[in-house]
Enzyme design. Structure first.
Site, PDB file in Angstrom:
ATOM      1  N   GLU A 171     -61.255 -10.778  26.734  1.00  0.00           N
ATOM      2  CA  GLU A 171     -62.438 -10.133  26.164  1.00  0.00           C
ATOM      3  C   GLU A 171     -62.008  -8.804  25.550  1.00  0.00           C
ATOM      4  O   GLU A 171     -61.369  -7.979  26.218  1.00  0.00           O
ATOM      5  CB  GLU A 171     -63.499  -9.931  27.256  1.00  0.00           C
ATOM      6  CG  GLU A 171     -64.761  -9.296  26.712  1.00  0.00           C
ATOM      7  CD  GLU A 171     -66.020  -9.654  27.515  1.00  0.00           C
ATOM      8  OE1 GLU A 171     -65.973 -10.541  28.388  1.00  0.00           O
ATOM      9  OE2 GLU A 171     -67.056  -9.027  27.234  1.00  0.00           O
ATOM     10  N   LYS A 291     -68.563  -5.811  38.524  1.00  0.00           N
ATOM     11  CA  LYS A 291     -69.581  -5.521  37.513  1.00  0.00           C
ATOM     12  C   LYS A 291     -70.817  -6.267  37.981  1.00  0.00           C
ATOM     13  O   LYS A 291     -70.836  -7.500  37.994  1.00  0.00           O
ATOM     14  CB  LYS A 291     -69.116  -6.029  36.149  1.00  0.00           C
ATOM     15  CG  LYS A 291     -70.170  -5.954  35.043  1.00  0.00           C
ATOM     16  CD  LYS A 291     -69.580  -6.368  33.690  1.00  0.00           C
ATOM     17  CE  LYS A 291     -70.614  -6.348  32.579  1.00  0.00           C
ATOM     18  NZ  LYS A 291     -70.025  -6.698  31.257  1.00  0.00           N
ATOM     19  N   GLU A 295     -75.344  -6.466  31.893  1.00  0.00           N
ATOM     20  CA  GLU A 295     -75.119  -7.424  30.802  1.00  0.00           C
ATOM     21  C   GLU A 295     -75.143  -8.866  31.310  1.00  0.00           C
ATOM     22  O   GLU A 295     -74.293  -9.682  30.955  1.00  0.00           O
ATOM     23  CB  GLU A 295     -73.801  -7.124  30.080  1.00  0.00           C
ATOM     24  CG  GLU A 295     -73.793  -5.742  29.441  1.00  0.00           C
ATOM     25  CD  GLU A 295     -72.569  -5.431  28.584  1.00  0.00           C
ATOM     26  OE1 GLU A 295     -71.495  -5.981  28.869  1.00  0.00           O
ATOM     27  OE2 GLU A 295     -72.721  -4.644  27.634  1.00  0.00           O
ATOM     28  N   LYS A 364     -67.529   4.896  33.188  1.00  0.00           N
ATOM     29  CA  LYS A 364     -66.891   5.014  31.871  1.00  0.00           C
ATOM     30  C   LYS A 364     -66.929   6.477  31.438  1.00  0.00           C
ATOM     31  O   LYS A 364     -67.859   7.206  31.797  1.00  0.00           O
ATOM     32  CB  LYS A 364     -67.603   4.142  30.839  1.00  0.00           C
ATOM     33  CG  LYS A 364     -67.360   2.657  31.037  1.00  0.00           C
ATOM     34  CD  LYS A 364     -67.931   1.823  29.881  1.00  0.00           C
ATOM     35  CE  LYS A 364     -67.693   0.333  30.148  1.00  0.00           C
ATOM     36  NZ  LYS A 364     -68.186  -0.537  29.072  1.00  0.00           N
ATOM     37  N   ASP A 369     -70.722   3.665  25.772  1.00  0.00           N
ATOM     38  CA  ASP A 369     -69.738   2.599  25.862  1.00  0.00           C
ATOM     39  C   ASP A 369     -68.503   2.835  25.005  1.00  0.00           C
ATOM     40  O   ASP A 369     -68.404   2.278  23.911  1.00  0.00           O
ATOM     41  CB  ASP A 369     -70.391   1.273  25.443  1.00  0.00           C
ATOM     42  CG  ASP A 369     -69.497   0.087  25.733  1.00  0.00           C
ATOM     43  OD1 ASP A 369     -68.486   0.270  26.414  1.00  0.00           O
ATOM     44  OD2 ASP A 369     -69.817  -1.026  25.275  1.00  0.00           O
ATOM     45  N   GLU A 397     -61.586  -1.611  21.238  1.00  0.00           N
ATOM     46  CA  GLU A 397     -62.834  -2.312  20.914  1.00  0.00           C
ATOM     47  C   GLU A 397     -63.621  -1.579  19.824  1.00  0.00           C
ATOM     48  O   GLU A 397     -64.161  -2.195  18.921  1.00  0.00           O
ATOM     49  CB  GLU A 397     -63.682  -2.438  22.186  1.00  0.00           C
ATOM     50  CG  GLU A 397     -65.046  -3.054  21.931  1.00  0.00           C
ATOM     51  CD  GLU A 397     -65.872  -3.222  23.203  1.00  0.00           C
ATOM     52  OE1 GLU A 397     -65.407  -2.836  24.285  1.00  0.00           O
ATOM     53  OE2 GLU A 397     -66.996  -3.752  23.095  1.00  0.00           O
TER      54      GLU A 397
HETATM   55  O1  GCW Z   1     -68.577  -2.631  25.826  1.00  0.00           O
HETATM   56  C1  GCW Z   1     -68.967  -3.697  26.502  1.00  0.00           C
HETATM   57  C2  GCW Z   1     -68.111  -4.758  25.930  1.00  0.00           C
HETATM   58  C3  GCW Z   1     -68.099  -5.959  26.815  1.00  0.00           C
HETATM   59  C4  GCW Z   1     -67.629  -5.526  28.191  1.00  0.00           C
HETATM   60  C5  GCW Z   1     -68.607  -4.473  28.713  1.00  0.00           C
HETATM   61  C6  GCW Z   1     -68.210  -3.941  30.068  1.00  0.00           C
HETATM   62  C7  GCW Z   1     -66.385  -6.756  29.807  1.00  0.00           C
HETATM   63  O2  GCW Z   1     -68.552  -5.060  24.642  1.00  0.00           O
HETATM   64  O3  GCW Z   1     -67.214  -6.884  26.242  1.00  0.00           O
HETATM   65  O4  GCW Z   1     -67.559  -6.607  29.082  1.00  0.00           O
HETATM   66  O5  GCW Z   1     -68.634  -3.395  27.834  1.00  0.00           O
HETATM   67  O6  GCW Z   1     -67.546  -2.919  30.095  1.00  0.00           O
HETATM   68  O7  GCW Z   1     -68.561  -4.527  31.055  1.00  0.00           O
END
Ligand code: GCW
Length: 702
Positions: A171, A291, A295, A364, A369, A397
């Protein structure tokens, strides 16, 4: 041993510029030193490597010194058990302190004693890190006398998080497929796993989570645990512990239970037994990364429980084995009226002090993000009774995949050096993460890995520097981005002084350049999809916060997200000193302006330009700066391996094209709101908005 001279000759031949460097060796190239005086001095100093301990880790340290110094000097250096009477060499010495904490076991001292270079540590891992420190020194051709040092990591758990899936995809990975060949494991153990471990150990990384946080329960089956054990068997010899991301609903999906409720006794029993099984297979297993309720992933909230309930259940199962739970704070709900910026704080701050002792909450660096530039997450400073770990993203990313050269150390440093003011001035994020401000019993810094099966590991050759810089900063966050850039360049590309200066200069400017043509003045772009192509017009998705318009809020009046008291008031999550610095649009630093304010198009900024003109200025100068990067890179050509030089040249050409793409997409789209012309000093975009959209659609096609 007679093969040694031949081997050295072959190594020497293989590194002349006539042959191509494929980047596989990373920063562990150990090029033969061209200067005969330096080579001779090193050869004279390093006559042996004396090591009394024969454990795997120390053995690997000695082997690395032998290989590295051997290749650099062209001389075979024997590994011996006792220090010979005559001659000079290296001694690896366990100093045998009785209170070996994880940090002191990793610490090392390098001294000069009677002509010998002595590397001392209370632990085997410290000897390994000290050996790599010596090699770093020698790779920069520095005088042996200057090697004397003491070093201690500032953070206990320095780890990579791989977002690798069981079928081999990654991913957000841009360097090929997963390094882990799950279908071949455990019977076939790719030698590359050891090189991966060596590279990590060389920069102090001591943990790795091998699977994606969007976790498959498959990894908890006996079949897969044995595969993971084979990897752990390799990593352990380099001081690296193995961790797994776990699927919170595994008791249901794998165990066949009716629920995965963390307060259900059957569920707790299931995790206890599963954990026991894991430690039976991997005795030094590190723990779980989770996690949850994020999401679409399952979590304790599915049962009306809190993140603390979920984390503590796993913590209880791991505690007897000294394992840790790393629970992610990356959460946000699908609420059209909410501000995603506030979500992590809203869900976690109130849980401070409610987590078990072996839980780390992983945050994070920014509240949204991994954007090219974000303010620091307001959770830092607001959970003094809960160890907060840092999560950085190495994989690019949002910073241009494998086609944009972005050196990320300035991103990491900017966050670490931010002052939260939580205990007054000087309460930096770094001091929270390293535990010194709140006396955290556990400390952790994680980087989402940028490695893959590409021969050069990271796709873009320059992205190797991000892996390197991450490790170096996880060890010591006081190092400067510049010092690391110079060091990496010398180890990886060239020791030619002028070229080192040129390349590290490009590196240091690369992130600001990217921000200028991609997301200037505090724009952000975490909209859904591949995150590759510009799509600021995207306004439809299954969730409001998965559109572009949610973030930039462009309208006829202006641009930016109002997070002051008149808007979402996310600023209230920061201390007054921080809030004051950002809450006034007149004085808010330009890099953060649109993060916190909806600014009128014609508003005059501190730069002297109105918003619209400043945006154009950034987009144009940012894209033009890629031409500067190209020119500088060309200038360093003779000092750099031709294959690597050509590879980066191609990527820079692509980067320039894509910089224009981003510039034109944003400008043409925002112009439909601002209704203002591109300032006359800049050439107008050569395409229409419709044409840009069409070219973007190519990348969105199924
Ligand atoms: O930024 C998002 C990403 C997902 C990622 C998520 C996360 C692994 O687009 O791909 O999933 O963060 O950090 O959980």
């Amino acid at each position: 041993m007679k093969t040694w001279p031949l081997l050295c000759l072959l190594i020497a031949l293989s590194v002349t510029y006539a042959s191509a460097d494929d980047g596989y060796r990373l920063w562990l190239r150990y090029e033969r030193i061209a200067d005969p005086a330096v080579r001779a001095a090193y050869a004279k100093t390093f006559g042996f490597i004396a090591v009394s301990d024969s454990g795997d880790i120390v053995h690997n340290a000695a082997r690395e010194l032998q290989t590295g110094i051997g290749a650099m000097t062209g001389k075979h250096i024997p590994i011996v058990k006792t220090v010979p009477k005559n001659g000079r060499g290296i001694r690896l010495s366990l100093s045998g302190a009785s209170d070996v904490t994880p940090v002191s076991a990793d610490s090392y001292a390098i001294s000069l004693e009677g002509g010998n270079v002595v590397i001392k540590s209370a632990g085997n891992t410290g000897l390994l890190y000290g050996s790599f420190a010596l090699l770093r020194h020698l790779q920069q051709h520095l005088p042996v006398e200057k090697v004397v040092t003491q070093s201690k990591p500032k953070v206990q758990l320095r780890m990579l998080n791989h977002w690798d899936n069981p079928e081999g995809t990654i991913e957000r990975g841009y360097a090929g497929s997963s390094l882990w060949k799950w279908y071949e494991l455990p019977e076939t153990v790719d030698p590359r796993y050891a090189d991966y471990a060596r590279a990590n150990a060389s920069i102090g990384i001591n943990g790795t989570v091998v699977n994606n946080v969007n976790a498959s329960a498959r990894f908890l089956t006996a079949e897969y645990l044995h595969k993971v054990a084979a990897l752990a068997g390799v990593f352990r010899k380099y001081g690296i512990k193995t961790y797994l991301s776990v699927h919170f609903a595994a008791p249901k999906t794998l165990g066949g239970l009716k629920t995965s409720d963390p307060l259900d006794p059957e569920v707790r029993k299931w995790w206890t037994e599963k954990t026991k099984e894991i430690y039976g297979i991997i005795p030094d297993f590190g723990g779980f990364l989770v996690k949850a309720n994020s999401e679409g992933e399952p979590g304790p909230q599915d049962y009306g429980r809190t993140h603390a309930d979920g984390a503590n259940m796993l913590a209880e199962a791991l505690a007897p084995f000294h394992g840790v739970v790393i629970w992610r704070a990356f959460v946000y709900k699908a609420d059209p009226n909410a501000d995603r910026f506030k979500a992590a704080y809203d869900e976690f701050a109130a849980l401070d002090g409610k987590f078990a002792r072996n839980v780390i909450v992983q945050v994070k660096n920014g509240p949204i993000d991994f954007q090219p530039r974000e303010p620091f997450s307001p959770l830092f400073g607001n959970m003094p009774r809960t160890p907060l770990g840092m999560e950085f993203q190495l994989t690019q990313e949002y910073t241009g995949f494998a086609t944009h050269w972005v050196y990320e150390a300035p991103i990491f440093k900017e966050c670490l050096d931010s002052d939260t003011y939580v205990n007054g001035k000087g309460s930096t994020v770094a001091r929270i993460v390293d535990g010194s401000l709140h006396n955290y019993p556990l400390t952790c810094v994680a980087g989402v890995a940028n490695t893959g099966s590409d021969r050069n590991w990271t796709g873009h050759p320059m992205a190797q520097a991000n892996w390197y810089a991450f490790g170096r900063l996880a060890w010591d966050h006081t190092l400067s981005a510049q010092a690391i850039a110079r060091e990496w360049t010398q180890l990886t590309l060239t020791t030619h002084a002028k070229a080192v200066a040129t390349v590290s200069d490009i590196m240091l400017r690369s992130r600001a350049i990217y921000v200028d043509y991609n997301t200037p003045l505090g724009l952000s772009r975490p909209w859904t999809g591949s995150h590759y192509a510009p799509e600021p017009w995207q306004n439809r998705s299954s969730r409001p916060d998965w559109t572009a318009i949610y973030y930039h809020r462009a309208d006829s009046l202006g641009l930016g997200f109002d997070r002051t008291a008149s808007g979402s008031n996310a600023l209230e999550q920061y201390r007054p000193e921080v809030r004051r610095a950002w809450e006034n649009a007149e004085t808010c630093p330009l890099p953060y302006l649109l993060w916190f304010h909806h600014v009128p198009w014609s508003k005059k900024l501190s730069s002297g330009r109105i918003l619209w003109d400043e945006l154009c200025h950034r987009f144009y100068t940012g894209a033009d700066s890629v031409l500067w990067m190209q020119k500088q890179w060309d200038g360093a050509q003779t000092a750099i391996d031709p294959a690597i030089h050509a590879d980066v040249t191609g990527r820079l050409a692509k980067q320039y094209k894509e910089a224009l793409w981003w510039r034109d997409a944003w400008i043409l789209y925002l112009q439909t709101f601002s209704k203002q012309p591109v300032p006359a000093i800049y050439p107008k975009p050569e395409r229409t908005l419709e044409e840009v959209k069409k070219s973007v659609n190519v990348y969105l096609m199924r």
